[in-house]
Design an enzyme around this catalytic site. Sequence first.
Site, short mmCIF file in Angstrom:
data_model
loop_
_atom_site.label_atom_id
_atom_site.label_comp_id
_atom_site.label_asym_id
_atom_site.label_seq_id
_atom_site.Cartn_x
_atom_site.Cartn_y
_atom_site.Cartn_z
N ASN A 1 5.84 -3.92 -12.68
CA ASN A 1 5.35 -2.87 -11.78
C ASN A 1 4.46 -1.97 -12.63
O ASN A 1 4.91 -1.45 -13.64
CB ASN A 1 6.57 -2.09 -11.23
N GLY A 2 3.19 -1.84 -12.23
CA GLY A 2 2.27 -1.00 -13.02
C GLY A 2 0.95 -1.71 -13.24
O GLY A 2 0.66 -2.72 -12.60
N GLU B 1 -1.83 6.05 9.79
CA GLU B 1 -1.00 5.25 8.87
C GLU B 1 -0.24 4.16 9.59
O GLU B 1 -0.16 3.04 9.11
CB GLU B 1 0.07 6.15 8.21
N CYS C 1 5.29 -1.71 -6.11
CA CYS C 1 6.03 -2.89 -6.53
C CYS C 1 7.48 -2.49 -6.77
O CYS C 1 7.75 -1.44 -7.34
CB CYS C 1 5.51 -3.56 -7.80
N HIS D 1 -19.00 21.60 14.75
CA HIS D 1 -19.95 21.20 13.71
C HIS D 1 -19.93 19.69 13.47
O HIS D 1 -20.29 19.22 12.40
CB HIS D 1 -19.68 21.95 12.41
N LYS E 1 5.10 3.20 -0.31
CA LYS E 1 5.78 4.50 -0.30
C LYS E 1 5.52 5.27 -1.58
O LYS E 1 5.37 6.47 -1.58
CB LYS E 1 7.28 4.23 -0.14
N ARG F 1 8.34 -0.21 -1.38
CA ARG F 1 7.43 0.00 -2.52
C ARG F 1 6.25 -0.96 -2.52
O ARG F 1 5.32 -0.80 -3.30
CB ARG F 1 8.20 -0.17 -3.84
N TRP G 1 2.92 -4.99 -4.45
CA TRP G 1 1.78 -4.31 -3.83
C TRP G 1 0.61 -4.60 -4.74
O TRP G 1 0.55 -4.11 -5.86
CB TRP G 1 2.05 -2.82 -3.72
N LYS H 1 -0.40 10.68 10.26
CA LYS H 1 0.73 9.89 10.77
C LYS H 1 0.22 8.80 11.71
O LYS H 1 0.64 7.66 11.64
CB LYS H 1 1.75 10.75 11.52
N GLU I 1 -1.89 16.43 9.22
CA GLU I 1 -0.70 15.59 9.07
C GLU I 1 -0.47 14.73 10.32
O GLU I 1 -0.10 13.56 10.23
CB GLU I 1 0.52 16.48 8.75
#
Length: 614
Positions: free
Chosen positions: A101-102, A494, A2, A510, A609, A27, A75, A491, A487
Amino acid sequence: MCGIVAYIGNRDAYPILIKGLQRLEYRGYDSAGVALINKSGNLNVYKRKGKVSDLLSFVEKKDTSGTVGIGHTRWATHGEPNDVNSHPHYSQSKNLVMIHNGIIENYAAIKERLIKKGHVFESETDTEVLIHLIEDVQKNENTKMGYAVQAALKQVIGAYAIVLLDKNDPDVIVAAKKGSPMVIGIGHDDFFVASDASPIIEYTKNVVYLEDEQVVVLRKGHEIKIRNLKDKEVTPYIQKLTLELESIEKGGYAHFMLKEIYEQPRSVLDSMRGRINATTGEIKMGGIVDHEKKFEKAKRIIFLACGTSWHAGLVGEYLFEEFARVPVEVEYASEFRYRNPIIYEDDIVIAISQSGETADTLAAVELAKSKGATVLGVCNVVGSSIARATHGGSYTHAGPEIGVASTKAFTAQVTVLTLMALHMAKVRGTLTESRYRQLLYELETIPTKIEEVLKLNDQLYKIATKYKDCRNALYLGRGVSFPVALEGALKLKEISYIHAEGYPAAEMKHGPIALIDEEMPVFVIATKGANYEKVVSNIQEVKARKGKITAVVTFGDKEVKAMADDLIEIPETDEFLVPLISVIPLQLLSYHIAVLRGCNVDQPRNLAKSVTVE
Ligand code: G6P
């Protein structure tokens, strides 16, 4: 998560709020809203599900006048993203509005209490409960808003950064924070409030970072006033921002992510600048100098991180164990904090975080501190909560990272961890002088080598066109290239929503080998080094099952060339430094695939983010 922004002064608030929200959209971007008080004292609230652009169209032709206002980009945590759950939220009388925010953890109990008193709630949010509570306190105690906020927050468990407007007192903004970031900009005759400095820098460079449990009252024509929840006045510490406007704009690139990928030669260099001198063999890191004795004696290193930063920690594991011969554990902060972890006083805990605000990492830092460990930070955002909570550490000088998928922050983190590992090796005498020097010299060449890799962009675009419609992808690597495989896969998933898995190449047999067929793209990091021949065998295993191989190899490789469908040749470097350059083509590949699929690269769905909720 947020983003919050607020303004009070003599300018039109609305354009400042909208520009600010656009900068903070990284955010959270499932809904957005603003509240403004106009000249006649009317409080106008506009909010909408969707992005800031949706809010803009909704607000068009409506009254957006006023020199005081608050704005929010959300968010979702409590309640699905819809118009009603969007912020700002009203109090019971509709005289107060608030953005938040929170997470208020005990909101359900407070809500129940207020419902019994006759309060009616429109949304499912914890935020609406808090603003109702504040008004309730204000009425019961017949007090000013600042005090009501203080008193109400004492009843609250959880994290918050809040900003409030009062229709009956249009010359004031009240804000408070705990666990979520908040910065106050101090202009000539106006004030700004935001989750980070990006909405503020073009108006003023004078800022105050609010501390936890502080409440700030910003009244037009008056000085900033800060009190804590114990009702003690606090003298504001005004700092000068060093952030430049250009660094938070796209600068001609189609997306922030692309700009940030291309910034890596500079951001890696900036993360080493002034810290390394290969000629004298010196590594200077101001933030760890006081902890050298601890480095010498440490029995263990524990990395705490989330997401991409956790992958940087995994690279760090290889580096610290190889160079400094110290055992390393790499922990997901979210798991660590809810175990009863065994921590010794001679452990060094290193928290890695781009934003420095990730709630789980911050909580894990506090836990490690409480158990007596030395806790260092590797953060990108200067003055962030984790940077402040740790005993010391080193900043990554990557500059602001705005694309939600982390790129330049990762390479900057790996750069700083490399320097730390080499420094620790020097202090402990675990590397020969010649090997140590060789690594320093090699590290200095990395920015130029990244530049070389960026020249492969056209080739990477072509490979992306081949795989843009794939439904799954596998990334393989061994040794220090295993975290790079993780990574690469992260990427891709996402930003393009293709299911992708990173695996240690040898582990493929495996499980993931069962998935391989002629449809399955397999991206392998097969650069020269101790594991090279082993990885070649793994490539053969994939080929035998008709998998499509794209291999990242050292320039001039012939063996893999004969097997791979596509070859990405990168400059040679020390095998422990390879992640700094081998990750670049994987970032570009994901970027192109996502763009070709029409995805919103900078703001992928459901992600944010900065994850300031657990
Ligand atoms: C979010 C971001 C990731 C990031 C992770 C950890 O999930 O989308 O890009 O790696 O948080 O964030 P931090 O700021 O602590 O590095």
